[in-house]
Design a protein around this motif. Structure first.
Motif, PDB file in Angstrom:
ATOM      1  N   THR A  18       0.835  -1.205   0.000  1.00 21.11           N
ATOM      2  CA  THR A  18       0.000   0.000   0.000  1.00 21.11           C
ATOM      3  C   THR A  18       0.868   1.253   0.000  1.00 21.11           C
ATOM      4  O   THR A  18       0.579   2.212  -0.725  1.00 21.11           O
ATOM      5  CB  THR A  18      -0.970  -0.010   1.206  1.00 21.11           C
ATOM      6  OG1 THR A  18      -1.786  -1.190   1.118  1.00 21.11           O
ATOM      7  CG2 THR A  18      -1.862   1.218   1.219  1.00 21.11           C
ATOM      8  N   HIS A  21       2.076   1.675  -3.533  1.00 21.56           N
ATOM      9  CA  HIS A  21       1.046   2.256  -4.408  1.00 21.56           C
ATOM     10  C   HIS A  21       0.821   3.737  -4.100  1.00 21.56           C
ATOM     11  O   HIS A  21       0.627   4.537  -5.018  1.00 21.56           O
ATOM     12  CB  HIS A  21      -0.269   1.477  -4.294  1.00 21.56           C
ATOM     13  CG  HIS A  21      -0.228   0.156  -4.993  1.00 21.56           C
ATOM     14  ND1 HIS A  21      -0.103   0.031  -6.355  1.00 21.56           N
ATOM     15  CD2 HIS A  21      -0.297  -1.113  -4.513  1.00 21.56           C
ATOM     16  CE1 HIS A  21      -0.091  -1.248  -6.680  1.00 21.56           C
ATOM     17  NE2 HIS A  21      -0.210  -1.963  -5.582  1.00 21.56           N
ATOM     18  N   ILE A  53      -5.096   0.209  -4.241  1.00 19.06           N
ATOM     19  CA  ILE A  53      -5.093   0.530  -2.811  1.00 19.06           C
ATOM     20  C   ILE A  53      -6.380   0.029  -2.166  1.00 19.06           C
ATOM     21  O   ILE A  53      -6.351  -0.594  -1.096  1.00 19.06           O
ATOM     22  CB  ILE A  53      -4.889   2.042  -2.588  1.00 19.06           C
ATOM     23  CG1 ILE A  53      -3.455   2.422  -2.973  1.00 19.06           C
ATOM     24  CG2 ILE A  53      -5.187   2.428  -1.143  1.00 19.06           C
ATOM     25  CD1 ILE A  53      -3.195   3.914  -3.057  1.00 19.06           C
TER      26      ILE A  53
END
Length: 138
Positions: A18, A21, A53
């Motif tokens: 995450t 990203h 995400i």
């Protein structure tokens, strides 16, 4: 490896992915080196990264349910079905990454195969606990 260890490792991997990203969204990492070089515009990048995400956060939430970290608001059968779907997705993604053109994408085969193995462990360890009468979530 037990189920809770696999859940914990996956949660940390999801956190790292995450952050990756988010770094693409914030343009710290060029989007041209991701998605197999298929993104043609910033608009596509924002759409793909936002979806990535969201999917990672959803998987993290499902894993937190499976690991007993949050209240079980989804039935266990649904949680397991979602994890099976993710197992298939990550397995196919691993194959795609292996045959990718760039070494950057090939590297992510290690990440996706790790996700596949860990989800497999979670599903199989959970099944063994449930069949032995231990239905607690950890």
């Amino acid at each position: 490896m037990n189920k809770i260890t696999a859940v914990n490792i996956l949660l940390w991997l999801i956190a790292a992915i995450t952050v990756f990203h988010l770094s693409i969204l914030l343009k710290l990492v060029p989007y041209e080196i991701t998605w197999g070089g298929r993104l043609k515009s910033e608009a596509e990048m924002y759409a793909f990264e936002s979806i990535s995400i969201a999917v990672n956060l959803f998987l993290g939430f499902v894993l937190m349910i499976k690991g007993g970290y949050v209240r079980q608001i989804l039935p266990l059968k649904m949680v397991n079905a979602i994890l099976w779907i993710f197992l298939v997705i990550f397995t196919l993604n691993t194959i795609g990454n292996i045959v990718a053109e760039t070494y950057f994408e090939k590297f992510f085969a290690l990440v996706t195969v790790s996700f596949s193995i860990l989800i497999w462990v979670i599903l199989n360890k959970g099944k063994k606990q449930e069949t032995h009468g231990k239905t607690h979530s950890v």
